[in-house]
Design a protein around this motif. Structure first.
Motif, PDB file in Angstrom:
ATOM      1  N   THR A 253       0.520  -1.254   0.281  1.00  0.00           N
ATOM      2  CA  THR A 253       0.194   0.045   0.241  1.00  0.00           C
ATOM      3  C   THR A 253       0.799   0.745   0.250  1.00  0.00           C
TER       4      THR A 253
ATOM      5  N   ILE B  24      -7.836   0.382  -3.240  1.00  0.00           N
ATOM      6  CA  ILE B  24      -7.283  -0.149  -4.233  1.00  0.00           C
ATOM      7  C   ILE B  24      -7.866  -2.258  -5.455  1.00  0.00           C
TER       8      ILE B  24
ATOM      9  N   ASP C 163       0.697  -4.994  -9.688  1.00  0.00           N
ATOM     10  CA  ASP C 163       0.530  -4.966  -7.903  1.00  0.00           C
ATOM     11  C   ASP C 163       1.369  -3.916  -7.877  1.00  0.00           C
TER      12      ASP C 163
ATOM     13  N   ILE D 199      -1.035  -0.133  -8.490  1.00  0.00           N
ATOM     14  CA  ILE D 199      -1.707  -0.097  -7.764  1.00  0.00           C
ATOM     15  C   ILE D 199      -0.931   0.748  -6.428  1.00  0.00           C
ATOM     16  N   SER D 200       0.280  -0.186  -5.868  1.00  0.00           N
ATOM     17  CA  SER D 200       0.675   0.628  -4.890  1.00  0.00           C
ATOM     18  C   SER D 200       1.061   1.600  -4.438  1.00  0.00           C
TER      19      SER D 200
ATOM     20  N   PHE E 124      -1.982   4.597  -4.518  1.00  0.00           N
ATOM     21  CA  PHE E 124      -2.632   4.282  -3.533  1.00  0.00           C
ATOM     22  C   PHE E 124      -2.165   5.210  -2.222  1.00  0.00           C
TER      23      PHE E 124
END
Length: 404
Positions: free
Chosen positions: A79, A192, A227, A230-231, A234
């Motif tokens: 995250t 997410i 991933d 996306i992190s 975020f």
């Protein structure tokens, strides 16, 4: 040395209301403070914090940058992206992200930032002309930064209100709750999932936005995974949205509490840069960041064992009299802000610093150009967070110019 002459907990609501007396006591009496109940150490002096930032091999970010237990551990990067990584992995991922999140792309947002500012600030002016009190956070500062980030990412306009609400939920902390609350975890998961869908859409049909640029980014044959993208998206919601919202609110709050400063920026809008710098120093949005010791280390004569959580109190460093003269005064005439810690130091210097400053400069200039005056109306509400400082509500009276 560590003493019990001072006390510090990042979860204390009274501390959130005014952390600066606590910082002053820590610097004087316990510059290396240990809260054994929470399993936390805290560094409060500028020199010690600067050294810890630079010594990233000893003060590791790899287990996370927040003291909240749910946000801490080997999963933290999921995250918090490269913020929760050490070199060389940190540098490798940051180079890839830099391919998409370029200064040129950020600077190119000026037109969109200006348009969004005119839209939301125009609505505030209309309310003021109708005799209404404006909530500066809800009506302006809480909208602009998140919408700028959404514009950058390529988020459709119809989804932005919901994403702003989720971002607010992620950051809120209830009193005496020493971890990420369930509501924040649910909001994080929903964000997410949303960004997973956005990345999938852009892989199928690229557009001229940051998400597509991150998908296409390549350095020495290395590319970002879904991933990793996306992190980072975020992270922008947390680090880019909330901190800028709080910066804008803090700027107006402290200007109104210091009429000489308010008079100076109204008289000369070119002083906006000084206004932003002093707000970042005097009452920074990002008050602290976590590190974990990878080996035993001595700081100010105190030995911190290996594997300990150490908070670097950025808000305290910015009020250290060893670096800043008259640190408790809000003074835009300082002339120099060398030593400012608000965006970090060294390899983890904030990637979004340029965007935050750009948004603040454009929006604050617009405010000055359209108002005769503004004033607090009372009833302001502080956000309660273990690391972010600012307001969740800031009612204000605006006096628009006749032609604005």
């Amino acid at each position: 040395m560590t003493t019990q002459a001072a006390f510090f907990s990042p979860y204390d609501y009274a501390f959130h209301e005014d952390p600066y007396p606590v910082y002053e006591s820590l610097r004087a009496n316990a510059p290396v403070f240990h809260n054994s109940e929470l399993g936390l150490w805290a560094l409060s002096r500028h020199a010690d914090i600067a050294e810890a930032f630079r010594d990233d091999s000893t003060f590791s970010a790899a287990l996370g940058v927040s003291p909240d237990p749910a946000a801490y551990g080997k999963h933290a990067y999921k995250t918090m992206s490269f913020l929760a990584m050490d070199d060389p992995r940190h540098n490798q991922l940051r180079r890839l992200v830099n391919k998409g999140f370029t200064p040129r792309r950020v600077t190119g947002l000026s037109e969109q930032i200006t348009a969004l500012t005119e839209r939301y600030w125009g609505e505030c002016l209309d309310r003021a002309r109708a005799g209404e009190v404006v909530d500066f956070i809800a009506d302006f500062a809480g909208k602009l930064p998140m919408d700028v980030i959404s514009e950058l990412m390529g988020v459709p306009e119809e989804d932005r209100t919901r994403l702003r609400a989720l971002a607010d939920e992620v950051m809120h902390r209830d009193e005496d709750v020493f971890d990420v609350p369930e509501t924040a975890m649910t909001a994080s998961l929903e964000l997410i999932v949303y960004y997973q869908g956005l990345v999938a859409e852009r892989r199928a049909e690229p557009k001229d936005d940051l998400t597509s640029a991150l998908i296409a980014a390549e350095v020495d044959g290395d590319k970002l995974s879904d991933d990793e993208i996306i992190s980072f998206l975020f992270l922008m919601v947390i680090a880019g949205n909330e901190t800028t919202t709080k910066l804008l609110g803090n700027a107006l709050y402290w200007a109104d509490r210091n009429p000489d400063v308010k008079a100076k920026v109204f008289a000369d809008p070119d002083r906006v840069e000084d206004w932003v710098n002093e707000t970042l120093r005097f009452d920074t949005s990002s008050q602290m960041v976590l590190r974990t010791t990878s080996s035993e280390v001595e700081v100010a004569g105190e030995r911190i064992p290996e594997g300990e959580k150490v908070l670097l109190l950025i808000g305290s460093a910015n009020r250290d009299a060893e670096v800043f003269d008259r640190p408790a005064e809000y003074d835009i005439d300082r002339g120099s802000w060398d030593g400012l810690m608000s965006f970090g130091v060294g390899t983890h210097f904030c990637l979004g610093a340029h965007m935050a400053r750009l948004e603040a400069h454009i929006s604050l200039r617009a405010i000055l150009s359209t108002l005769e005056d503004f004033s607090l109306d009372g009833g302001e509400v502080r956000v309660h967070s273990s690391n972010v400082r600012g307001f969740s509500s800031l009612p204000m009276r605006l006096v628009p110019k006749m032609e604005a």
